[in-house]
Motif scaffolding. Sequence first.
Motif, PDB file in Angstrom:
ATOM      1  N   THR A  60       3.501   2.056  -7.313  1.00  0.00           N
ATOM      2  CA  THR A  60       2.082   1.873  -7.549  1.00  0.00           C
ATOM      3  C   THR A  60       1.745   0.388  -7.504  1.00  0.00           C
ATOM      4  O   THR A  60       2.620  -0.463  -7.282  1.00  0.00           O
ATOM      5  CB  THR A  60       1.674   2.491  -8.899  1.00  0.00           C
ATOM      6  OG1 THR A  60       0.238   2.456  -9.029  1.00  0.00           O
ATOM      7  CG2 THR A  60       2.297   1.736 -10.064  1.00  0.00           C
ATOM      8  N   LYS A  82      -5.828   2.753 -10.530  1.00  0.00           N
ATOM      9  CA  LYS A  82      -5.637   4.196 -10.650  1.00  0.00           C
ATOM     10  C   LYS A  82      -6.759   4.933  -9.929  1.00  0.00           C
ATOM     11  O   LYS A  82      -7.923   4.551  -9.989  1.00  0.00           O
ATOM     12  CB  LYS A  82      -5.579   4.633 -12.105  1.00  0.00           C
ATOM     13  CG  LYS A  82      -4.353   4.104 -12.856  1.00  0.00           C
ATOM     14  CD  LYS A  82      -3.986   4.975 -14.035  1.00  0.00           C
ATOM     15  CE  LYS A  82      -3.414   6.302 -13.594  1.00  0.00           C
ATOM     16  NZ  LYS A  82      -2.925   7.117 -14.737  1.00  0.00           N
ATOM     17  N   GLN A 197       0.887  12.963 -11.821  1.00  0.00           N
ATOM     18  CA  GLN A 197       0.304  11.646 -11.577  1.00  0.00           C
ATOM     19  C   GLN A 197      -0.987  11.447 -12.364  1.00  0.00           C
ATOM     20  O   GLN A 197      -1.297  10.349 -12.814  1.00  0.00           O
ATOM     21  CB  GLN A 197       0.040  11.454 -10.081  1.00  0.00           C
ATOM     22  CG  GLN A 197       1.285  11.364  -9.231  1.00  0.00           C
ATOM     23  CD  GLN A 197       2.182  10.208  -9.652  1.00  0.00           C
ATOM     24  OE1 GLN A 197       1.717   9.115  -9.933  1.00  0.00           O
ATOM     25  NE2 GLN A 197       3.480  10.458  -9.702  1.00  0.00           N
ATOM     26  N   PRO A 239      -2.181   2.044  -4.207  1.00  0.00           N
ATOM     27  CA  PRO A 239      -2.433   3.453  -4.537  1.00  0.00           C
ATOM     28  C   PRO A 239      -3.342   4.112  -3.505  1.00  0.00           C
ATOM     29  O   PRO A 239      -4.368   3.556  -3.105  1.00  0.00           O
ATOM     30  CB  PRO A 239      -3.124   3.362  -5.906  1.00  0.00           C
ATOM     31  CG  PRO A 239      -2.596   2.091  -6.493  1.00  0.00           C
ATOM     32  CD  PRO A 239      -2.494   1.148  -5.323  1.00  0.00           C
TER      33      PRO A 239
END
Length: 275
Positions: A60, A82, A197, A239
């Motif tokens: 990530t 995220k 996730q 990401p």
Amino acid sequence: MNLKKALFGLLFFAAASAQAAEPFTGLYRSGGVDSVSKLMLLDNQKFCFALSAGNLDMLTGGTWQVSGRNGDNIELQLTEQKLPLSDVVILANPEVGADTLADAEAQTGSRRILFLTPPALENALGDMNALIAFGRTAEAPETFKQIYDPAAGTSMYARIAIPEHARYIFVGSRVTNKLYRFNIGNSRYAKLNPNPQAGRASLDGQLTFNLSTGELEQYGQPEKVAPANQQAAWQQCEPKAEAVTSVRGNARTLLNAETVQALQPHLRPRQNLAP
């Protein structure tokens, strides 16, 4: 791209380069036999993080910024990038043992079956009264039903018959007002699972770099990385949302929610929500 190759590919990005703008940028390694982690602080205020620990593989990235200075100590704030991910995913056409299939078909009276684990879904959705519906088209149907009846006790494993005409599965929560849609096509079997996730804790946090020792806490001294290799690292660890939202034929496919909608507009007073 294979995740393990991407993880360990970061090992080869360390190369001599011109002096970075900040003394703490570069590649850091930490760990031992059972767990290896790598942190790369890039010159453009981005970071990459790779972890391999047993069955857990993670790759990530995000951003860093200097949040404070105290003498020789530089405080760094890391903020993971995220993505909005659905709480649940579906595995279409999973590998299921012959005995399990025979038992499930006898239990449901159907040759199309959705397998699920109610306690895990309750935890992922934050709702012990999650709803499910099936549809021939992508339009949400008017009738939902409870996935399971809490009053009757929560079974560890459950099977639900998928109607022959169904091409879509809808999963919703009245607690969060979320509605997830999955395009399973003609899949004969499917498994509804929590999305690991989505439930993972954020990597946001602070680290301290000491100018006197040239070390970052928990990691030690950095290996300088050439600009071209920094760019290659970011292309790997940035990401990205999973793109697989539908399945054709009998391919074994991990499906992410095709769309995330509000559930409430689809819950009409005339609906039957009985388990």
